[in-house]
Design a protein around this motif. Structure first.
Motif, PDB file in Angstrom:
ATOM      1  N   GLU A  83     -70.972  20.998   0.884  1.00  9.13           N
ATOM      2  CA  GLU A  83     -69.625  21.988   0.937  1.00  9.13           C
ATOM      3  C   GLU A  83     -68.828  20.669   1.040  1.00  9.13           C
ATOM      4  O   GLU A  83     -67.414  19.998   0.698  1.00  9.13           O
ATOM      5  CB  GLU A  83     -69.710  22.571   2.048  1.00  9.13           C
ATOM      6  CG  GLU A  83     -67.836  22.820   2.627  1.00  9.13           C
ATOM      7  CD  GLU A  83     -67.411  23.744   3.383  1.00  9.13           C
ATOM      8  OE1 GLU A  83     -66.414  23.931   4.216  1.00  9.13           O
ATOM      9  OE2 GLU A  83     -68.836  25.142   3.910  1.00  9.13           O
ATOM     10  N   ALA A  84     -69.592  19.817   2.361  1.00  9.28           N
ATOM     11  CA  ALA A  84     -68.965  18.451   2.647  1.00  9.28           C
ATOM     12  C   ALA A  84     -68.635  17.113   1.260  1.00  9.28           C
ATOM     13  O   ALA A  84     -68.105  16.908   1.301  1.00  9.28           O
ATOM     14  CB  ALA A  84     -69.465  18.084   3.717  1.00  9.28           C
ATOM     15  N   LEU A  85     -69.828  17.587   0.926  1.00 10.02           N
ATOM     16  CA  LEU A  85     -69.540  16.212  -0.633  1.00 10.02           C
ATOM     17  C   LEU A  85     -69.232  16.935  -2.073  1.00 10.02           C
ATOM     18  O   LEU A  85     -68.217  16.004  -2.916  1.00 10.02           O
ATOM     19  CB  LEU A  85     -71.134  16.466  -0.822  1.00 10.02           C
ATOM     20  CG  LEU A  85     -71.860  15.147  -0.452  1.00 10.02           C
ATOM     21  CD1 LEU A  85     -73.604  15.160  -0.925  1.00 10.02           C
ATOM     22  CD2 LEU A  85     -71.773  14.362  -0.137  1.00 10.02           C
ATOM     23  N   GLY A  86     -68.343  18.130  -1.743  1.00  6.61           N
ATOM     24  CA  GLY A  86     -67.911  18.376  -3.001  1.00  6.61           C
ATOM     25  C   GLY A  86     -68.530  19.836  -4.170  1.00  6.61           C
ATOM     26  O   GLY A  86     -69.580  19.842  -4.600  1.00  6.61           O
ATOM     27  N   PRO A  87     -67.334  20.356  -4.733  1.00  2.00           N
ATOM     28  CA  PRO A  87     -68.551  20.447  -6.115  1.00  2.00           C
ATOM     29  C   PRO A  87     -68.558  19.592  -6.855  1.00  2.00           C
ATOM     30  O   PRO A  87     -68.026  18.240  -6.777  1.00  2.00           O
ATOM     31  CB  PRO A  87     -67.388  21.141  -7.107  1.00  2.00           C
ATOM     32  CG  PRO A  87     -66.226  20.518  -6.118  1.00  2.00           C
ATOM     33  CD  PRO A  87     -66.198  19.761  -4.696  1.00  2.00           C
ATOM     34  N   ASP A  88     -69.538  19.829  -8.211  1.00  2.00           N
ATOM     35  CA  ASP A  88     -70.626  19.303  -8.694  1.00  2.00           C
ATOM     36  C   ASP A  88     -71.243  18.071  -8.249  1.00  2.00           C
ATOM     37  O   ASP A  88     -71.799  16.833  -8.899  1.00  2.00           O
ATOM     38  CB  ASP A  88     -69.120  18.173 -10.082  1.00  2.00           C
ATOM     39  CG  ASP A  88     -68.340  18.668 -10.541  1.00  2.00           C
ATOM     40  OD1 ASP A  88     -68.966  20.052 -11.132  1.00  2.00           O
ATOM     41  OD2 ASP A  88     -66.767  18.735 -10.745  1.00  2.00           O
ATOM     42  N   THR A  89     -71.526  17.865  -6.701  1.00  2.00           N
ATOM     43  CA  THR A  89     -73.071  17.155  -6.219  1.00  2.00           C
ATOM     44  C   THR A  89     -73.793  17.790  -7.173  1.00  2.00           C
ATOM     45  O   THR A  89     -73.749  19.045  -7.834  1.00  2.00           O
ATOM     46  CB  THR A  89     -72.783  17.979  -4.963  1.00  2.00           C
ATOM     47  OG1 THR A  89     -71.822  17.789  -3.966  1.00  2.00           O
ATOM     48  CG2 THR A  89     -74.087  16.968  -4.387  1.00  2.00           C
ATOM     49  N   ILE A  90     -74.678  16.500  -7.649  1.00  2.00           N
ATOM     50  CA  ILE A  90     -76.399  17.211  -8.205  1.00  2.00           C
ATOM     51  C   ILE A  90     -76.820  17.025  -6.621  1.00  2.00           C
ATOM     52  O   ILE A  90     -76.982  15.772  -5.548  1.00  2.00           O
ATOM     53  CB  ILE A  90     -76.237  15.646  -8.854  1.00  2.00           C
ATOM     54  CG1 ILE A  90     -75.452  16.352  -9.897  1.00  2.00           C
ATOM     55  CG2 ILE A  90     -78.451  16.141  -9.641  1.00  2.00           C
ATOM     56  CD1 ILE A  90     -75.100  15.068 -11.004  1.00  2.00           C
ATOM     57  N   VAL A  91     -78.083  17.455  -6.711  1.00  2.00           N
ATOM     58  CA  VAL A  91     -79.294  17.829  -5.765  1.00  2.00           C
ATOM     59  C   VAL A  91     -80.211  17.532  -6.614  1.00  2.00           C
ATOM     60  O   VAL A  91     -80.132  17.821  -6.663  1.00  2.00           O
ATOM     61  CB  VAL A  91     -79.485  19.495  -5.276  1.00  2.00           C
ATOM     62  CG1 VAL A  91     -80.313  19.158  -4.359  1.00  2.00           C
ATOM     63  CG2 VAL A  91     -78.088  19.326  -4.794  1.00  2.00           C
ATOM     64  N   VAL A  92     -81.239  16.429  -5.633  1.00  2.00           N
ATOM     65  CA  VAL A  92     -82.202  16.010  -6.191  1.00  2.00           C
ATOM     66  C   VAL A  92     -83.270  16.637  -4.921  1.00  2.00           C
ATOM     67  O   VAL A  92     -83.187  16.342  -3.535  1.00  2.00           O
ATOM     68  CB  VAL A  92     -82.445  14.809  -5.920  1.00  2.00           C
ATOM     69  CG1 VAL A  92     -83.872  13.960  -6.132  1.00  2.00           C
ATOM     70  CG2 VAL A  92     -81.532  13.778  -7.212  1.00  2.00           C
ATOM     71  N   ALA A  93     -84.240  17.143  -5.345  1.00  2.00           N
ATOM     72  CA  ALA A  93     -84.832  18.322  -4.614  1.00  2.00           C
ATOM     73  C   ALA A  93     -86.679  18.049  -4.174  1.00  2.00           C
ATOM     74  O   ALA A  93     -87.068  17.318  -6.138  1.00  2.00           O
ATOM     75  CB  ALA A  93     -84.389  19.609  -4.344  1.00  2.00           C
ATOM     76  N   HIS A  94     -86.935  18.201  -3.713  1.00  2.00           N
ATOM     77  CA  HIS A  94     -89.107  17.348  -3.471  1.00  2.00           C
ATOM     78  C   HIS A  94     -89.126  18.605  -3.009  1.00  2.00           C
ATOM     79  O   HIS A  94     -88.865  18.949  -1.885  1.00  2.00           O
ATOM     80  CB  HIS A  94     -89.089  16.029  -2.744  1.00  2.00           C
ATOM     81  CG  HIS A  94     -90.597  15.763  -3.474  1.00  2.00           C
ATOM     82  ND1 HIS A  94     -91.691  16.035  -2.180  1.00  2.00           N
ATOM     83  CD2 HIS A  94     -91.457  15.221  -4.626  1.00  2.00           C
ATOM     84  CE1 HIS A  94     -92.738  16.153  -2.989  1.00  2.00           C
ATOM     85  NE2 HIS A  94     -92.584  15.518  -3.841  1.00  2.00           N
TER      86      HIS A  94
END
Length: 181
Positions: A56-67
């Motif tokens: 929510e803080a970063l906004g729409p279209d954020t890309i997430v990099v999960a490990h």
């Protein structure tokens, strides 16, 4: 302007020599690590709430990099939220039934959501990961509607895998937005 990226490490967080940390350090300002209270005692609901706050803080279209365990947290977040994101790179998805999985310190991550993800996604797996068989990772990719990438025998795709800045992984991430990452 560079795309905003949220880093979601696994159990214990990602140290300085982990590719996630190297990527984050190389892109100050637009890249953020999810804020987790206790990295060593993982509670799924707390991780999902933290991901929701940061997206929510970063906004729409954020890309997430999960490990690793971060992948499971992201999938749980996606099952509970409707926020639009630009995509997610899910690296080394762990199998909660694997002997190496830290069950005692990872609460609420199982069962894994089985709905198709509502955004573009790539699952990256190694065929000798102690936390999940390659067939498990492939099955998750199929269920979630994700592209699947087998990178061969690379362990858990963490700092112990000696990936350094993991250029191959970064190229996969750039598929979401080649000009702004």
């Amino acid at each position: 302007m560079s795309r905003r990226v949220l880093i979601v490490p696994g159990h214990g967080n990602s140290g300085a020599t982990h590719w996630q940390s190297i990527w984050e350090t190389s892109k100050p300002g637009c890249w953020r690590r999810v804020k987790i209270e206790d990295w060593d005692h993982a509670v799924c609901d707390e991780w999902v709430a933290a991901i929701a706050r940061d997206v929510e803080a970063l906004g729409p279209d954020t890309i997430v990099v999960a490990h690793s365990l971060g992948c499971l947290a992201v999938v749980h977040w996606a099952a509970r939220n409707t926020a639009a994101i630009g995509g997610v790179l899910l690296v080394a998805v762990p199998d909660p039934s694997a002997p190496a999985f830290p069950r005692a310190d990872s609460i609420g991550f199982s069962p894994i959501p089985s709905a198709r993800l509502p955004f573009p996604s790539i699952v990256v797996a190694s065929d000798d990961d102690p936390y999940a068989a390659i067939s498990y990772a492939q099955s998750c990719a199929n269920i979630w509607g994700s592209e699947f990438v087998d990178v061969g025998a690379r362990g858990h795709l963490n700092a112990a895998s000696h990936l350094d800045d993991w250029a191959e992984g970064y190229r996969l991430l750039q598929r979401f937005d080649p000009s702004n990452l």
